[in-house]
Design an enzyme around this catalytic site. Structure first.
Site, short mmCIF file in Angstrom:
data_model
loop_
_atom_site.label_atom_id
_atom_site.label_comp_id
_atom_site.label_asym_id
_atom_site.label_seq_id
_atom_site.Cartn_x
_atom_site.Cartn_y
_atom_site.Cartn_z
N LYS A 263 -31.65 2.64 40.59
CA LYS A 263 -32.72 3.27 39.80
C LYS A 263 -32.87 2.45 38.52
O LYS A 263 -32.02 2.47 37.65
CB LYS A 263 -32.39 4.73 39.48
CG LYS A 263 -33.55 5.44 38.79
CD LYS A 263 -33.30 6.94 38.71
CE LYS A 263 -34.53 7.72 38.29
NZ LYS A 263 -34.98 7.44 36.96
N LYS A 448 -33.50 11.52 42.98
CA LYS A 448 -32.79 10.80 41.92
C LYS A 448 -31.51 11.57 41.69
O LYS A 448 -31.51 12.80 41.68
CB LYS A 448 -33.63 10.72 40.66
CG LYS A 448 -34.14 12.05 40.17
CD LYS A 448 -35.07 11.89 39.00
CE LYS A 448 -35.65 13.26 38.68
NZ LYS A 448 -36.59 13.32 37.62
P1 ATP Z 1 -40.23 12.42 36.49
O1 ATP Z 1 -40.77 11.52 37.56
O2 ATP Z 1 -39.17 13.33 37.01
O3 ATP Z 1 -41.25 13.09 35.66
P2 ATP Z 1 -39.45 10.03 35.30
O4 ATP Z 1 -40.79 9.43 35.37
O5 ATP Z 1 -38.70 9.86 34.04
O6 ATP Z 1 -39.47 11.56 35.50
P3 ATP Z 1 -37.54 10.12 37.33
O7 ATP Z 1 -38.04 11.29 38.07
O8 ATP Z 1 -36.35 10.29 36.48
O9 ATP Z 1 -38.69 9.46 36.49
O10 ATP Z 1 -37.26 9.08 38.46
C1 ATP Z 1 -38.26 8.58 39.28
C2 ATP Z 1 -38.72 7.32 38.61
O11 ATP Z 1 -37.67 6.35 38.67
C3 ATP Z 1 -39.87 6.65 39.28
O12 ATP Z 1 -41.10 7.20 38.86
C4 ATP Z 1 -39.72 5.20 38.88
O13 ATP Z 1 -40.39 5.00 37.66
C5 ATP Z 1 -38.21 5.06 38.60
N1 ATP Z 1 -37.49 4.23 39.57
C6 ATP Z 1 -36.60 3.26 39.24
N2 ATP Z 1 -36.08 2.70 40.33
C7 ATP Z 1 -36.65 3.29 41.39
C8 ATP Z 1 -36.51 3.13 42.79
N3 ATP Z 1 -35.67 2.25 43.34
N4 ATP Z 1 -37.27 3.94 43.59
C9 ATP Z 1 -38.12 4.84 43.07
N5 ATP Z 1 -38.28 5.05 41.75
C10 ATP Z 1 -37.56 4.28 40.91
#
Ligand code: ATP
Length: 581
Positions: A263, A448
């Site tokens: 991630k 996640k």
């Molecule tokens: P949310 O989407 O919950 O509102 P956020 O935008 O902070 O919060 P997270 O949900 O914490 O993001 O995690 C998903 C995000 O992680 C994705 O939108 C992307 O930006 C990021 N990401 C990083 N690496 C990856 C990956 N390998 N696959 C998918 N998403 C990833």
């Protein structure tokens, strides 16, 4: 359709509490639209432009207040609108209470006998939905010096032709505050109902086009075949698939194996790269909210130009890196992400790199319905032309392809998580290898990893010397809790090897080395002296450790230098936490 009719229908929808009735009313509205169906389908959701289009009216609320005030008469000022808004709390009600064009005496706020609400006896009646849409498009396109005045003039021109009820919905539309209870799902169902097409086909067409107006028109004019023929279009962004929080345990229970990815701690990007017949290419980059951020990220455009030989739509993350190529915190990416000016200067201060984890479209093929593993294979072959890629890519090199491991082995997942953390990334994503790409969905196919909710303070009772470049560091720490009546026995509950960078390992080695009681090859016994705070996903019964319990997916959180071994947690607490699970 007259805008007055739209406003009356919007009022009726707003007054309707039952979801099914709302769908029926929206369906009627769509059926009654003519050449303006696309606009009506957007307006009813409170959208002036299609969802994929990042065009905005680019006006502040005060511009709208000023236009309302001017239309309301010579004695009304923008301040008056703001004061009433503070009282009423909703711009539609404020606008509807004025009497536009000065023809109908006083509005409700001044206690006078304002015009009626139907719009029949006032200025309302001749303004059409298409005229509103065209004027708002002109307004959005107005740029340069004096543009704010011109925007006020255009808006004034609209309000000046409005009845109270029209003004209510025009004001809300302009300020993106429609709020009549019509979400995306409502419009999807209403399109199905109005034009007698199955909702799942409407849904698919919406996913690929992100254009409610177009889907409504195609459903009406071309039916199912037309909807099925709609495809992704390179250059037109779609909503990003999103993740839920989840645990490794859940993922492995649900799927035979998990696709594990790092991630990356950056900002989501969707890359659209079009290669023409003559080899010329054009690249656009969009944010998670489908905003066009191409100009801010020249490195991404350059990467696409030198790597991609075919048209493609890729999903990924843009990460800021330091001079060694190590990732920098998310805040650094933000310094670059939406920048419109001085991009070259900003680029000197912060370097960004794209890393891609999904492929939605490649060389004319839409891949949304393909399983994740097939999409990733396609991604890999698209990016294989990257001249900078080593044959055996260094996972720490964040550019281009995001690596994907398929595994059902918790230990391997733990190691991938540890590597990700050590390389400065956020941790891991767990994905269902067979899952299709669902734009805009936050489903359980992408997880996640949840941050640990509970932690335990454990005594470090053993460790192992590392290997290779880590040979001089202690790693893989054995964890124990207090046990026995007096609490001075120690029972092991697990080992923690994860989430520890070289610097941290060096500091921990310095801290623990003086407490080595015995050594056997790489393994050392430590006298109880140091307490670690450790997170975990779950406590399991296990014959592996002397306590009879094992921490599943333990994560090092820090040293509790304020605690003595006597203050560490007890076996009783472990048992209580387990019972609570
Ligand atoms: P949310 O989407 O919950 O509102 P956020 O935008 O902070 O919060 P997270 O949900 O914490 O993001 O995690 C998903 C995000 O992680 C994705 O939108 C992307 O930006 C990021 N990401 C990083 N690496 C990856 C990956 N390998 N696959 C998918 N998403 C990833």
């Amino acid at each position: 359709m007259e805008f007055a009719t739209f406003a009356d229908r919007a009022a009726a929808i707003e007054a309707e509490p039952a979801d099914l009735e709302i769908v029926a009313r929206v369906s009627d509205l769509l059926s009654d639209a003519n050449s303006d169906l696309e606009v009506v389908a957007r307006f009813v959701q409170g959208r002036v432009f299609p969802a994929w289009d990042s065009t905005t009216l680019d006006i502040g609320p005060s511009t709208c207040y000023e236009a309302i005030a001017r239309a309301a008469g010579p004695n009304v000022g923008g301040d008056d609108v703001e004061e009433r808004l503070a009282e009423v709390g909703e711009i539609g009600a404020v606008a509807a209470a004025y009497d536009f064009g000065g023809q109908r005496g006083l509005g409700a706020f001044t206690g006078g006998g304002g015009g009626d609400e139907s719009g029949e006896n006032g200025n309302g009646g001749d303004l059409t939905v298409n005229e509103v849409a065209e004027t708002l498009a002109d307004l959005a396109a107005t740029e340069g010096s004096g543009s704010q005045d011109r925007k006020v003039d255009l808006l004034f021109g609209l309000f000046n032709r409005c009845s109270s009820e029209e003004a209510r919905y025009l004001a809300r539309l302009v300020l993106s505050e429609m709020r009549i209870g019509v979400g995306e799902g409502t419009v999807r169902d209403a399109i199905g109902e109005a034009f007698d097409v199955p909702t799942d086909r409407v849904q698919r067409a919406l996913q690929v086009s992100n254009n409610y107006g177009q889907v409504a028109r195609v459903a009406r004019d071309e039916g199912i075949d037309g909807l099925d023929a709609m495809d992704l279009e390179v250059g037109r962004p779609v909503q990003a698939m999103l993740a839920q929080a989840g645990t490794v345990t859940e993922a492995l229970e649900e799927w035979d194996e998990a696709a594990v990815e790092w991630k990356y701690d950056g900002a989501r990007i969707q890359l659209h790269h079009r290669v023409d017949g003559d080899g010329e290419s054009e690249t656009s980059v969009f944010s998670r909210n489908m905003e066009d951020v191409t100009a801010a990220l020249p490195e991404v455009v350059e990467y696409a130009a030198r790597t991609l030989e075919e048209s493609a739509i890729l999903d990924g993350e843009v990460v800021a890196i330091d001079a060694d190529g190590s990732p920098l915190p998310f805040q650094e990416v933000l310094k670059r992400f939406r920048r419109k000016h001085d991009v070259a200067k900003a680029r000197e201060d912060v370097t960004v790199r794209p890393v891609f984890f999904d492929c939605l479209h490649a060389d004319g093929d839409d891949l949304l319905a393909e399983p994740l593993t097939a999409r990733h294979d396609r991604l890999e072959s698209l990016l294989a032309a990257d001249s900078d890629s080593e044959p055996d890519p260094d996972p720490a090199d964040v550019e281009g392809l995001s690596l994907l491991w398929l595994t059902d082995d918790p230990e391997e997942i733990e190691a991938i998580d540890a590597d990700a953390l050590e390389s400065g990334h956020e941790g891991i994503m767990l994905k269902d290898p067979d899952s299709t790409y669902s734009p805009g969905r936050r489903g359980k196919h992408w997880r996640k990893r949840k941050p640990d909710v509970e932690t335990l303070d454990c005594i470090v009772t053993g460790a192992e010397w590392g290997e290779g470049r880590r040979a001089t560091f202690l790693g893989t720490f054995e964890l124990s809790v207090r046990a026995g009546d007096a609490g001075d026995d120690l029972e092991t509950v697990g080992k923690v090897a994860t989430g520890i960078t070289d610097e941290k390992l060096e500091a921990l080695t310095e801290l623990l080395e003086p407490h080595i009681a015995a050594e056997d090859g790489q393994t050392v016994d430590l006298e109880p002296a140091v307490v670690f705070e450790v997170g975990y996903e779950e406590i399991q019964t296990s014959p592996t450790y002397s306590s009879g319990y094992a921490l599943r997916f333990p994560r090092f959180q820090g040293v509790r230098s304020d605690k003595e071994p006597a203050d560490a947690n007890s076996l009783e607490r472990v048992e209580r936490l387990r019972d609570r699970q």
